[in-house]
Design a protein around this motif. Structure first.
Motif, PDB file in Angstrom:
ATOM      1  N   LYS A  19      68.275  41.510  56.603  1.00 17.20           N
ATOM      2  CA  LYS A  19      68.460  42.853  57.169  1.00 17.20           C
ATOM      3  C   LYS A  19      69.938  43.205  57.349  1.00 17.20           C
ATOM      4  CE  LYS A  19      64.027  43.494  58.002  1.00 17.20           C
ATOM      5  NZ  LYS A  19      63.225  44.425  57.279  1.00 17.20           N
ATOM      6  N   ALA A  20      70.829  42.281  57.030  1.00 15.05           N
ATOM      7  CA  ALA A  20      72.265  42.492  57.229  1.00 15.05           C
ATOM      8  C   ALA A  20      72.838  43.454  56.190  1.00 15.05           C
ATOM      9  CB  ALA A  20      72.990  41.156  57.155  1.00 15.05           C
ATOM     10  N   LYS A  21      73.996  44.028  56.527  1.00 11.71           N
ATOM     11  CA  LYS A  21      74.669  44.963  55.631  1.00 11.71           C
ATOM     12  C   LYS A  21      75.530  44.213  54.624  1.00 11.71           C
ATOM     13  CE  LYS A  21      74.896  48.626  59.051  1.00 11.71           C
ATOM     14  NZ  LYS A  21      75.741  49.535  59.811  1.00 11.71           N
ATOM     15  N   LEU A  22      75.733  44.847  53.475  1.00 17.03           N
ATOM     16  CA  LEU A  22      76.572  44.266  52.430  1.00 17.03           C
ATOM     17  C   LEU A  22      78.031  44.235  52.863  1.00 17.03           C
ATOM     18  CD1 LEU A  22      75.198  45.967  49.188  1.00 17.03           C
ATOM     19  CD2 LEU A  22      74.684  43.692  50.048  1.00 17.03           C
ATOM     20  N   LYS A  53      79.785  42.664  54.959  1.00 18.10           N
ATOM     21  CA  LYS A  53      80.156  42.511  56.360  1.00 18.10           C
ATOM     22  C   LYS A  53      79.974  41.044  56.729  1.00 18.10           C
ATOM     23  CE  LYS A  53      79.385  44.117  61.002  1.00 18.10           C
ATOM     24  NZ  LYS A  53      78.435  44.643  61.948  1.00 18.10           N
ATOM     25  N   TYR A 111      79.167  37.896  58.924  1.00 22.68           N
ATOM     26  CA  TYR A 111      78.299  37.545  60.045  1.00 22.68           C
ATOM     27  C   TYR A 111      78.460  36.066  60.354  1.00 22.68           C
ATOM     28  CZ  TYR A 111      75.903  41.979  59.209  1.00 22.68           C
ATOM     29  OH  TYR A 111      75.610  43.310  59.055  1.00 22.68           O
ATOM     30  N   THR A 153      78.611  36.151  54.278  1.00 25.14           N
ATOM     31  CA  THR A 153      78.712  37.555  53.867  1.00 25.14           C
ATOM     32  C   THR A 153      77.779  37.782  52.681  1.00 25.14           C
ATOM     33  OG1 THR A 153      81.052  37.537  54.463  1.00 25.14           O
ATOM     34  CG2 THR A 153      80.304  39.359  53.098  1.00 25.14           C
ATOM     35  N   TYR A 173      69.792  37.607  46.675  1.00 22.25           N
ATOM     36  CA  TYR A 173      71.029  37.883  47.394  1.00 22.25           C
ATOM     37  C   TYR A 173      72.133  36.988  46.858  1.00 22.25           C
ATOM     38  CZ  TYR A 173      67.931  40.054  50.809  1.00 22.25           C
ATOM     39  OH  TYR A 173      66.995  40.841  51.418  1.00 22.25           O
TER      40      TYR A 173
END
Length: 70
Positions: free
Chosen positions: A5-8, A10, A12, A39, A48
């Motif tokens: 669900k994370a953004k591209l 960015k 974490y 990331t 991914y």
């Protein structure tokens, strides 16, 4: 939140990894463990491309769903 669900593009921090032992060991062998920075470089369908420790890896959505990030 889970990595899927994370953004591209960015960065974490990995909070935890919860899943089957073999999947957790595989991610650990890539350098993906608690406290490490990760990331998402790109997402194509259910695959991914992630960046961990200046290396890029391809993982599927099943693996991305067991990685908890903040």
């Amino acid at each position: 939140m889970i990595l899927s669900k994370a953004k591209l593009n960015k960065e974490y921090t990995v909070n935890s990894i919860s899943g089957k032992d073999d999947m957790v060991r595989f991610l650990f062998s890539l350098g993906c463990y608690e406290g490490e920075k990760v990331t998402i470089i790109s997402k194509v369908a259910t695959n991914y491309i992630i960046n961990i420790k200046d290396s890029r890896y391809g993982i599927d959505e099943q693996l991305a769903k067991i990685i908890q990030v903040a």
